[in-house]
Design a protein around this motif. Structure first.
Motif, PDB file in Angstrom:
ATOM      1  N   THR A 165      -8.887  11.125   1.799  1.00 34.56           N
ATOM      2  CA  THR A 165      -7.902  10.476   1.452  1.00 34.56           C
ATOM      3  C   THR A 165      -6.846  10.880   2.399  1.00 34.56           C
ATOM      4  O   THR A 165      -5.561  10.276   2.575  1.00 34.56           O
ATOM      5  CB  THR A 165      -7.319  10.954   0.161  1.00 34.56           C
ATOM      6  N   HIS A 166      -6.901  11.867   3.276  1.00 38.56           N
ATOM      7  CA  HIS A 166      -5.973  12.417   4.343  1.00 38.56           C
ATOM      8  C   HIS A 166      -5.928  11.357   5.388  1.00 38.56           C
ATOM      9  O   HIS A 166      -4.832  11.035   6.140  1.00 38.56           O
ATOM     10  CB  HIS A 166      -6.316  13.652   4.929  1.00 38.56           C
ATOM     11  N   ASP A 167      -6.915  10.242   5.400  1.00 35.48           N
ATOM     12  CA  ASP A 167      -6.913   9.467   6.357  1.00 35.48           C
ATOM     13  C   ASP A 167      -6.505   7.842   5.749  1.00 35.48           C
ATOM     14  O   ASP A 167      -6.242   6.899   6.669  1.00 35.48           O
ATOM     15  CB  ASP A 167      -8.481   9.129   6.699  1.00 35.48           C
ATOM     16  N   HIS A 168      -6.291   7.863   4.483  1.00 34.51           N
ATOM     17  CA  HIS A 168      -5.521   6.699   3.913  1.00 34.51           C
ATOM     18  C   HIS A 168      -4.218   6.284   4.821  1.00 34.51           C
ATOM     19  O   HIS A 168      -3.170   7.301   5.019  1.00 34.51           O
ATOM     20  CB  HIS A 168      -5.178   6.790   2.568  1.00 34.51           C
ATOM     21  N   ARG A 169      -4.126   5.124   5.124  1.00 38.54           N
ATOM     22  CA  ARG A 169      -2.878   4.258   5.402  1.00 38.54           C
ATOM     23  C   ARG A 169      -2.571   3.061   4.934  1.00 38.54           C
ATOM     24  O   ARG A 169      -3.610   2.306   4.533  1.00 38.54           O
ATOM     25  CB  ARG A 169      -3.220   4.120   6.979  1.00 38.54           C
ATOM     26  N   LEU A 170      -1.399   3.198   4.085  1.00 43.00           N
ATOM     27  CA  LEU A 170      -1.282   1.801   3.134  1.00 43.00           C
ATOM     28  C   LEU A 170      -0.224   1.020   3.745  1.00 43.00           C
ATOM     29  O   LEU A 170       0.813   1.222   4.227  1.00 43.00           O
ATOM     30  CB  LEU A 170      -0.787   2.488   1.821  1.00 43.00           C
ATOM     31  N   GLN A 171      -0.570  -0.388   3.770  1.00 47.35           N
ATOM     32  CA  GLN A 171       0.499  -1.264   4.279  1.00 47.35           C
ATOM     33  C   GLN A 171       0.838  -2.303   3.125  1.00 47.35           C
ATOM     34  O   GLN A 171       0.115  -2.622   2.401  1.00 47.35           O
ATOM     35  CB  GLN A 171      -0.085  -2.250   5.393  1.00 47.35           C
ATOM     36  N   ILE A 172       2.170  -2.412   2.877  1.00 52.90           N
ATOM     37  CA  ILE A 172       2.511  -3.183   1.822  1.00 52.90           C
ATOM     38  C   ILE A 172       3.685  -4.065   2.392  1.00 52.90           C
ATOM     39  O   ILE A 172       4.738  -3.730   2.906  1.00 52.90           O
ATOM     40  CB  ILE A 172       3.418  -2.515   0.515  1.00 52.90           C
ATOM     41  N   PRO A 173       3.814  -5.455   2.331  1.00 51.46           N
ATOM     42  CA  PRO A 173       4.744  -6.332   2.854  1.00 51.46           C
ATOM     43  C   PRO A 173       6.175  -6.490   1.819  1.00 51.46           C
ATOM     44  O   PRO A 173       6.273  -7.728   1.582  1.00 51.46           O
ATOM     45  CB  PRO A 173       3.951  -8.047   3.029  1.00 51.46           C
ATOM     46  N   ALA A 174       6.500  -5.626   1.360  1.00 50.60           N
ATOM     47  CA  ALA A 174       7.400  -5.346   0.520  1.00 50.60           C
ATOM     48  C   ALA A 174       8.834  -5.090   1.311  1.00 50.60           C
ATOM     49  O   ALA A 174       8.927  -4.115   1.915  1.00 50.60           O
ATOM     50  CB  ALA A 174       7.414  -4.401  -0.683  1.00 50.60           C
ATOM     51  N   THR A 175       9.760  -6.029   0.932  1.00 49.48           N
ATOM     52  CA  THR A 175      11.315  -5.392   1.599  1.00 49.48           C
ATOM     53  C   THR A 175      12.204  -4.876   0.484  1.00 49.48           C
ATOM     54  O   THR A 175      12.983  -3.877   1.041  1.00 49.48           O
ATOM     55  CB  THR A 175      12.164  -6.677   1.905  1.00 49.48           C
ATOM     56  N   PRO A 197      11.192   6.438   2.750  1.00 44.71           N
ATOM     57  CA  PRO A 197       9.626   6.588   2.895  1.00 44.71           C
ATOM     58  C   PRO A 197       8.851   5.415   2.090  1.00 44.71           C
ATOM     59  O   PRO A 197       7.517   5.366   2.324  1.00 44.71           O
ATOM     60  CB  PRO A 197       9.549   7.806   2.040  1.00 44.71           C
ATOM     61  N   PHE A 198       9.680   4.379   1.581  1.00 48.44           N
ATOM     62  CA  PHE A 198       8.840   3.069   0.908  1.00 48.44           C
ATOM     63  C   PHE A 198       8.598   2.310   1.880  1.00 48.44           C
ATOM     64  O   PHE A 198       8.041   1.116   1.537  1.00 48.44           O
ATOM     65  CB  PHE A 198       9.768   2.755  -0.145  1.00 48.44           C
ATOM     66  N   ASP A 199       8.957   2.473   3.242  1.00 47.56           N
ATOM     67  CA  ASP A 199       8.912   1.147   4.155  1.00 47.56           C
ATOM     68  C   ASP A 199       7.471   1.163   4.550  1.00 47.56           C
ATOM     69  O   ASP A 199       6.929   2.048   5.491  1.00 47.56           O
ATOM     70  CB  ASP A 199       9.817   1.068   5.369  1.00 47.56           C
ATOM     71  N   HIS A 200       6.465   0.402   4.200  1.00 48.14           N
ATOM     72  CA  HIS A 200       5.207   0.365   4.439  1.00 48.14           C
ATOM     73  C   HIS A 200       4.913  -0.984   5.224  1.00 48.14           C
ATOM     74  O   HIS A 200       3.690  -1.563   5.160  1.00 48.14           O
ATOM     75  CB  HIS A 200       4.181   0.567   3.391  1.00 48.14           C
TER      76      HIS A 200
END
Length: 308
Positions: A165-175, A197-200
């Motif tokens: 889980t330390h390698d998880h990277r999350l991408q979310i196209p939310a503004t 911190p919510f900018d993914h």
């Protein structure tokens, strides 16, 4: 019918339990399960955190369990410090023993019936869930009908772990996202993710304090669109497409430590397509009202593969 249903495709192996219509495990090309799983007979508190379950009929938190509807205030049982109804209280869909209507080697159809006033809400509600694996995709289809107007906001609650889980990277196209108060209940504000911190917009690690809704749309849609991509270790990736307007993201701070397992806080990430939480108390949020002749529908697709 056994308590565990197995679904297989060329790439996926899934197990589903009628208890909570939950996805117990999901493996890709012989991998370890990509969802957290523990034996509930050995760890009876495990299911208290909703692993893999279908939650609702009103997912997430409702402030004070208060549901205004047609000039009447309905009250859902508060099961979170007496402050909110979380996932519809102590007897939500996650606690139901669902009926297996039909199953084949790669799909299963389950159904649950909620009588009028179950969970403090009006309407006799029939909830149907289909899991289907094809290739490297798991499709979850959820529908609900009611004989009286009632809020419906159903979510799926697996904890994902793609390797370390330390390698998880999350991408979310939310503004935008929904800020919450000290009880994790939305304030009603819809805030931009920029410079927070919510900018993914680009893949990055998740802040450990996150238990928030990301605003992807202002209405539910008929066609699944991209809500998130979770990048794991060894190049594995999970893409989530859904018709839902929101994605609740929970970093897993309160996952219990289960002796003899590798399950502990932050061992997995919950990514839950759903309507915006506490929408019944915020007219500026996308509505979640379901009425006779206007059924609820959700399609969520989990697509697994390698980063290229």
């Amino acid at each position: 019918m056994t308590d565990q249903i197995t679904l297989v495709s060329n790439d996926l192996h899934a197990t589903v339990s009628p208890h909570g219509a939950r996805l117990e495990t999901l493996s890709y090309q012989g991998s370890a399960s990509l969802t957290l799983h523990a034996d509930p007979t050995l760890h009876p508190t495990w299911r208290d955190v909703y692993p893999g379950a279908i939650v609702g009929p009103v997912a997430n938190r409702v402030a004070g369990g208060r549901v205004p509807l047609n000039d009447v205030i309905h009250h859902m049982p508060c099961n979170e410090n007496g402050i909110s109804a979380l996932h519809s209280g102590p007897n939500g869909l996650d606690q139901q023993m669902w009926q297996v209507v039909h199953q084949t080697s790669n799909e299963v159809h389950l159904c649950a019936l909620l009588p009028h006033e179950t969970g403090g809400l009006p309407g006799t509600r029939a909830i149907n869930v289909h899991y289907k694996v094809e290739g490297a995709s798991l499709t979850l289809s959820i529908s609900a009908v009611t004989d009286a107007p009632t809020p419906i906001n159903i979510a799926h609650h697996p904890y994902w772990r793609l390797g370390d889980t330390h390698d998880h990277r999350l991408q979310i196209p939310a503004t935008h996202y929904l800020p919450v108060n000290g009880d994790n209940i939305p304030t009603g504000q819809i805030a931009p993710v920029a410079n927070t911190p919510f900018d993914h917009a680009h893949p990055k690690q998740l802040d450990p304090s996150v238990d928030h809704n990301f605003c992807l749309k202002t209405v539910a849609s008929n066609v699944p669109t991209r809500l998130a991509t979770l990048h794991g270790s060894d190049g594995l990736a999970l893409r989530i497409n859904s018709t839902e307007p929101g994605l609740q993201v929970y970093a897993g701070a309160h996952i219990p430590t289960l002796p003899g397992t590798d399950i502990a806080p932050f061992a997995g990430i919950a990514l839950e397509p759903q309507g915006w939480p506490d929408a019944v108390n915020h007219p500026n949020f996308p509505p979640i009202l379901c009425a006779p002749g206007h059924p609820y529908r959700q399609i969520t697709q989990y697509c697994i593969g390698r980063d290229t």
